[in-house]
Design an enzyme around this catalytic site. Structure first.
Site, PDB file in Angstrom:
ATOM      1  N   CYS A 120      -2.613  -3.684   7.356  1.00 19.49           N
ATOM      2  CA  CYS A 120      -2.301  -3.817   8.776  1.00 19.49           C
ATOM      3  C   CYS A 120      -2.718  -2.568   9.540  1.00 19.49           C
ATOM      4  CB  CYS A 120      -0.811  -4.085   8.973  1.00 19.49           C
ATOM      5  SG  CYS A 120       0.274  -2.739   8.455  1.00 19.49           S
ATOM      6  N   GLU A 153       0.816  -1.209   0.000  1.00 21.13           N
ATOM      7  CA  GLU A 153       0.000   0.000   0.000  1.00 21.13           C
ATOM      8  C   GLU A 153       0.855   1.267   0.000  1.00 21.13           C
ATOM      9  OE1 GLU A 153      -2.125  -2.929   2.869  1.00 21.13           O
ATOM     10  OE2 GLU A 153      -0.132  -2.622   2.002  1.00 21.13           O
ATOM     11  N   ASP A 158      21.483 -39.773  -4.550  1.00 21.65           N
ATOM     12  CA  ASP A 158      21.338 -38.833  -5.666  1.00 21.65           C
ATOM     13  C   ASP A 158      22.358 -37.698  -5.665  1.00 21.65           C
ATOM     14  OD1 ASP A 158      19.170 -40.369  -6.335  1.00 21.65           O
ATOM     15  OD2 ASP A 158      17.674 -38.964  -5.562  1.00 21.65           O
ATOM     16  N   LEU A 164      10.544 -41.671   3.889  1.00 17.70           N
ATOM     17  CA  LEU A 164      10.367 -40.428   4.644  1.00 17.70           C
ATOM     18  C   LEU A 164       9.061 -39.743   4.257  1.00 17.70           C
ATOM     19  CD1 LEU A 164      11.433 -38.450   6.700  1.00 17.70           C
ATOM     20  CD2 LEU A 164      12.867 -37.411   4.916  1.00 17.70           C
ATOM     21  N   ALA A 180       8.594 -36.951  -8.788  1.00 18.88           N
ATOM     22  CA  ALA A 180       8.470 -37.217 -10.217  1.00 18.88           C
ATOM     23  C   ALA A 180       8.435 -38.727 -10.404  1.00 18.88           C
ATOM     24  CB  ALA A 180       9.642 -36.614 -10.972  1.00 18.88           C
ATOM     25  N   GLU A 210       6.337 -41.292   6.222  1.00 16.53           N
ATOM     26  CA  GLU A 210       6.403 -40.864   7.621  1.00 16.53           C
ATOM     27  C   GLU A 210       5.834 -39.462   7.784  1.00 16.53           C
ATOM     28  OE1 GLU A 210       9.694 -40.440  11.262  1.00 16.53           O
ATOM     29  OE2 GLU A 210      10.308 -41.130   9.269  1.00 16.53           O
ATOM     30  N   GLY A 226      12.607 -39.412  -0.425  1.00 11.51           N
ATOM     31  CA  GLY A 226      12.209 -40.712  -0.919  1.00 11.51           C
ATOM     32  C   GLY A 226      10.929 -41.194  -0.269  1.00 11.51           C
ATOM     33  N   GLY A 227      10.490 -42.394  -0.693  1.00 10.10           N
ATOM     34  CA  GLY A 227       9.194 -42.899  -0.269  1.00 10.10           C
ATOM     35  C   GLY A 227       9.052 -43.165   1.213  1.00 10.10           C
TER      36      GLY A 227
END
Length: 370
Positions: free
Chosen positions: A87, A64, A212, A305, A166, A308, A302-303
């Protein structure tokens, strides 16, 4: 060249048009405003745009203020459009409501109410008491989505958790050998780097670092690199990993009670911050990141973690890139590990789903929970 709609009068345009312009301005703050929200603002008089601005980063003036500075005397009797409630309290900067009143604005159109208890509805009420006409809720859904990380952080104290992965058309993120470069095409990878530039942190587990050797930067997109976060119970991590290059971006490693002290010293000598937690879990990590003012966290793990984090309620959003490839293999890896479901009716169902294409890949985006 056609005249821009922002430089010619728009006497017949509805409020949604000008709020749309304010939203586009707000997006310029992508990746730079946290822990503040992204906010855009335009000042319109007699159908003309006379001032515009956005919040560039925390500590800088709000949207603003920039818009009113540009409008100058034209703000008198004008309408101000802002994506988030102005605000009404003193923080790092003075109250925006006072600046709006003093500028002579006659009407304020807001996209949404600020979820921050210090502001929530108070800013709009202050403006109404000052005699201004106030309209709220224009393009509210878009304004809310723009700052979903900020909103979640304000309400829960933890960052919004986004799981990104991915996978191939048959649901694999890597072969049994661990090889995964590249599942998706260059267009998708560029989009991931754009995402990283807008999120506060990117999280992986130790296995991802070992397998990786990722950089976890946004080098394919001109933006700010996120904080890189690694979860590792024992610090059994390679010291030559790219992620330890602190010249690119800071890295924090969360570890448990069984960590190797000599490995911790070696990492700290490279400038890596080590945080010891008991217990070490996605929830305790997200709580710590929230306490540090981080509003969003992109899980690129990865899968195991990922599962979890989902079980502990730390994932609110899913970004699944799907490549038109089939790799097969009973030992190939999937994006989410064991959730212990026995019936298909137990499946987690995404809502508010939308799809986009990047090259030959598809991105499926949706939300978990209510």
């Amino acid at each position: 060249m056609a005249e821009s709609p922002l430089t010619k009068p728009q006497p017949m345009q509805p409020d949604a048009f000008w709020m749309g312009q304010a939203l586009e301005l707000a997006k310029k703050g992508w990746g730079h405003t946290s822990p503040n929200p992204m906010v855009g603002c335009v000042v319109v008089k007699n159908g003309f745009l006379v001032g515009q601005g956005y919040h560039p980063q925390a500590g800088e003036p709000h949207a603003e203020v920039f818009a009113l500075r540009e409008a100058e005397e034209n703000a008198q009797g004008a309408t101000l459009y802002v994506t988030l409630e102005p605000c009404n309290h003193h923080g790092r900067t003075p109250p925006c409501t006072e600046a709006i009143v003093q500028a002579g604005i006659s009407r304020v159109v807001g996209g949404m109410t600020d979820p921050n208890p210090k502001v929530q509805g108070i800013g709009y009420e202050h403006l109404r008491h000052a005699g201004l006409e106030v309209t709220v809720g224009i393009l509210e859904e878009a304004c809310t989505q723009l700052n979903e990380g900020f909103i979640h952080w304000v309400r829960t104290g933890r960052p919004l958790g986004i799981l990104k992965y991915a996978m191939t058309l048959d649901g694999k993120i890597a072969l049994a050998s661990g090889h995964s470069f590249w599942v998706t095409g260059p267009e998708s990878r560029t989009e991931v780097h754009r995402m990283r530039a807008g999120y506060d942190a990117v999280l992986v587990g130790g296995q991802t670092v070992r397998q990786d050797n990722p950089q976890l930067t946004c080098r394919l997109y001109p933006g700010r690199n996120p904080l890189r976060v690694v979860l590792s119970q024992k610090l059994d991590l390679p010291l030559n990993a790219q992620i330890w290059n602190q010249g690119e971006a800071p890295t924090v490693v969360f570890t448990g009670t069984e960590y190797a002290p000599e490995k911790a010293k070696a990492l700290e000598a490279m400038g890596v911050e080590i945080i010891r937690q008991n217990p070490l879990s996605p929830k305790t990590v997200m709580e710590t990141l929230g306490q540090r003012g981080l509003c969003s966290a992109l899980w690129e793990c990865g899968g195991t973690l990922a599962a979890e984090a989902i079980r502990e309620g730390q994932i609110q959003k899913v970004l699944a890139f799907i490549a038109p490839k089939i790799v097969g293999g009973l030992g190939s890896l999937g994006p989410v590990g064991e959730l212990s479901f026995q019936q298909m009716t137990e499946a987690l169902v995404l809502h508010d789903v939308r799809m986009q294409t990047f090259g030959s890949d598809f991105l499926v985006e949706g939300y978990l929970g209510d």
